[in-house]
Design a protein around this motif. Sequence first.
Motif, PDB file in Angstrom:
ATOM      1  N   ALA A 174       0.826  -1.205   0.000  1.00 22.04           N
ATOM      2  CA  ALA A 174       0.000   0.000   0.000  1.00 22.04           C
ATOM      3  C   ALA A 174       0.864   1.261   0.000  1.00 22.04           C
ATOM      4  N   LEU A 175       1.939   1.269   0.784  1.00 23.82           N
ATOM      5  CA  LEU A 175       2.834   2.425   0.819  1.00 23.82           C
ATOM      6  C   LEU A 175       3.513   2.617  -0.535  1.00 23.82           C
ATOM      7  N   TRP A 176       3.982   1.528  -1.135  1.00 23.53           N
ATOM      8  CA  TRP A 176       4.604   1.588  -2.457  1.00 23.53           C
ATOM      9  C   TRP A 176       3.607   2.122  -3.491  1.00 23.53           C
ATOM     10  N   LEU A 177       2.372   1.624  -3.440  1.00 18.95           N
ATOM     11  CA  LEU A 177       1.348   2.094  -4.378  1.00 18.95           C
ATOM     12  C   LEU A 177       1.067   3.584  -4.198  1.00 18.95           C
ATOM     13  N   ALA A 178       0.987   4.043  -2.953  1.00 17.39           N
ATOM     14  CA  ALA A 178       0.746   5.469  -2.714  1.00 17.39           C
ATOM     15  C   ALA A 178       1.834   6.307  -3.383  1.00 17.39           C
ATOM     16  N   GLN A 179       3.073   5.863  -3.287  1.00 17.78           N
ATOM     17  CA  GLN A 179       4.190   6.589  -3.899  1.00 17.78           C
ATOM     18  C   GLN A 179       4.136   6.519  -5.422  1.00 17.78           C
ATOM     19  N   ARG A 180       3.854   5.352  -5.971  1.00 20.96           N
ATOM     20  CA  ARG A 180       3.814   5.192  -7.436  1.00 20.96           C
ATOM     21  C   ARG A 180       2.623   5.931  -8.041  1.00 20.96           C
ATOM     22  N   LEU A 181       1.480   5.891  -7.377  1.00 18.59           N
ATOM     23  CA  LEU A 181       0.322   6.611  -7.896  1.00 18.59           C
ATOM     24  C   LEU A 181       0.543   8.117  -7.827  1.00 18.59           C
ATOM     25  N   LEU A 182       1.178   8.594  -6.768  1.00 19.28           N
ATOM     26  CA  LEU A 182       1.497  10.021  -6.662  1.00 19.28           C
ATOM     27  C   LEU A 182       2.355  10.473  -7.843  1.00 19.28           C
ATOM     28  N   ALA A 183       3.310   9.642  -8.237  1.00 20.67           N
ATOM     29  CA  ALA A 183       4.168   9.959  -9.386  1.00 20.67           C
ATOM     30  C   ALA A 183       3.353  10.066 -10.672  1.00 20.67           C
ATOM     31  N   ARG A 184       2.160   9.458 -10.698  1.00 21.13           N
ATOM     32  CA  ARG A 184       1.263   9.511 -11.858  1.00 21.13           C
ATOM     33  C   ARG A 184       0.150  10.537 -11.668  1.00 21.13           C
ATOM     34  N   GLY A 185       0.280  11.358 -10.632  1.00 18.11           N
ATOM     35  CA  GLY A 185      -0.701  12.417 -10.402  1.00 18.11           C
ATOM     36  C   GLY A 185      -1.940  11.985  -9.640  1.00 18.11           C
ATOM     37  N   ILE A 186      -1.908  10.804  -9.047  1.00 19.96           N
ATOM     38  CA  ILE A 186      -3.045  10.290  -8.284  1.00 19.96           C
ATOM     39  C   ILE A 186      -2.647  10.316  -6.811  1.00 19.96           C
ATOM     40  N   VAL A 187      -3.168  11.291  -6.083  1.00 19.61           N
ATOM     41  CA  VAL A 187      -2.818  11.478  -4.673  1.00 19.61           C
ATOM     42  C   VAL A 187      -3.711  10.585  -3.810  1.00 19.61           C
ATOM     43  N   THR A 188      -3.102   9.901  -2.850  1.00 25.22           N
ATOM     44  CA  THR A 188      -3.846   9.024  -1.948  1.00 25.22           C
ATOM     45  C   THR A 188      -3.546   9.380  -0.493  1.00 25.22           C
ATOM     46  N   SER A 189      -4.220   8.691   0.382  1.00 28.33           N
ATOM     47  CA  SER A 189      -3.941   8.794   1.819  1.00 28.33           C
ATOM     48  C   SER A 189      -2.731   7.927   2.154  1.00 28.33           C
ATOM     49  N   TYR A 190      -2.305   7.998   3.401  1.00 26.86           N
ATOM     50  CA  TYR A 190      -1.344   7.031   3.910  1.00 26.86           C
ATOM     51  C   TYR A 190      -2.074   5.716   4.123  1.00 26.86           C
ATOM     52  N   PRO A 191      -1.356   4.579   4.172  1.00 29.31           N
ATOM     53  CA  PRO A 191      -2.015   3.294   4.406  1.00 29.31           C
ATOM     54  C   PRO A 191      -2.708   3.234   5.762  1.00 29.31           C
TER      55      PRO A 191
ATOM     56  N   GLY B 275      -6.210  -6.605   5.657  1.00 28.03           N
ATOM     57  CA  GLY B 275      -4.987  -6.066   5.054  1.00 28.03           C
ATOM     58  C   GLY B 275      -4.899  -4.570   5.238  1.00 28.03           C
ATOM     59  N   TRP B 276      -4.531  -3.864   4.175  1.00 28.37           N
ATOM     60  CA  TRP B 276      -4.305  -2.422   4.236  1.00 28.37           C
ATOM     61  C   TRP B 276      -4.958  -1.738   3.056  1.00 28.37           C
ATOM     62  N   PHE B 277      -5.295  -0.455   3.209  1.00 29.45           N
ATOM     63  CA  PHE B 277      -5.888   0.273   2.097  1.00 29.45           C
ATOM     64  C   PHE B 277      -5.412   1.717   2.102  1.00 29.45           C
ATOM     65  N   ILE B 278      -5.511   2.322   0.923  1.00 29.17           N
ATOM     66  CA  ILE B 278      -5.286   3.751   0.747  1.00 29.17           C
ATOM     67  C   ILE B 278      -6.522   4.297   0.051  1.00 29.17           C
ATOM     68  N   GLU B 279      -6.741   5.604   0.176  1.00 32.00           N
ATOM     69  CA  GLU B 279      -7.914   6.216  -0.445  1.00 32.00           C
ATOM     70  C   GLU B 279      -7.486   7.368  -1.347  1.00 32.00           C
TER      71      GLU B 279
END
Length: 134
Positions: free
Chosen positions: A31-48, A54-58
Amino acid sequence: MWRIEFSADKFLPILPEQCQTNPGAYGFELALWLAQRLLARGIVTSYPQGEDWGWFIEHTDADETEIQIGCASVASEGDGYANRAIEWSIFVKPYTSLRERLKGVTHAAKVEHVGRAILESLAAEGIPARHAPD
């Protein structure tokens, strides 16, 4: 809802089993890795954030559409510490209000946009993943 499945050893847990949301319920590192990779693509999320499974981001977009991205292992207690690949499942699910449901709003295009960004991020890491129909 989108579901993505793959096998990898990249996101194995760092902290011990008792720090996980439940035994065998890994996914914080993914989830943390996804938050970072999505941010690089302009998709801002929450912290896990943790859940029993399991875990989620929003992600909330400019139109205030809320999308939950869940990250979970398909593993048994201790599997995350055996230094081998385990199965992972990611879901991308919109929050749809009652009013939106009554009007037939699905947010399918937004969910697909986020799902494809996840698939592309995994592919860029050399991790083959598949979109699993629900």
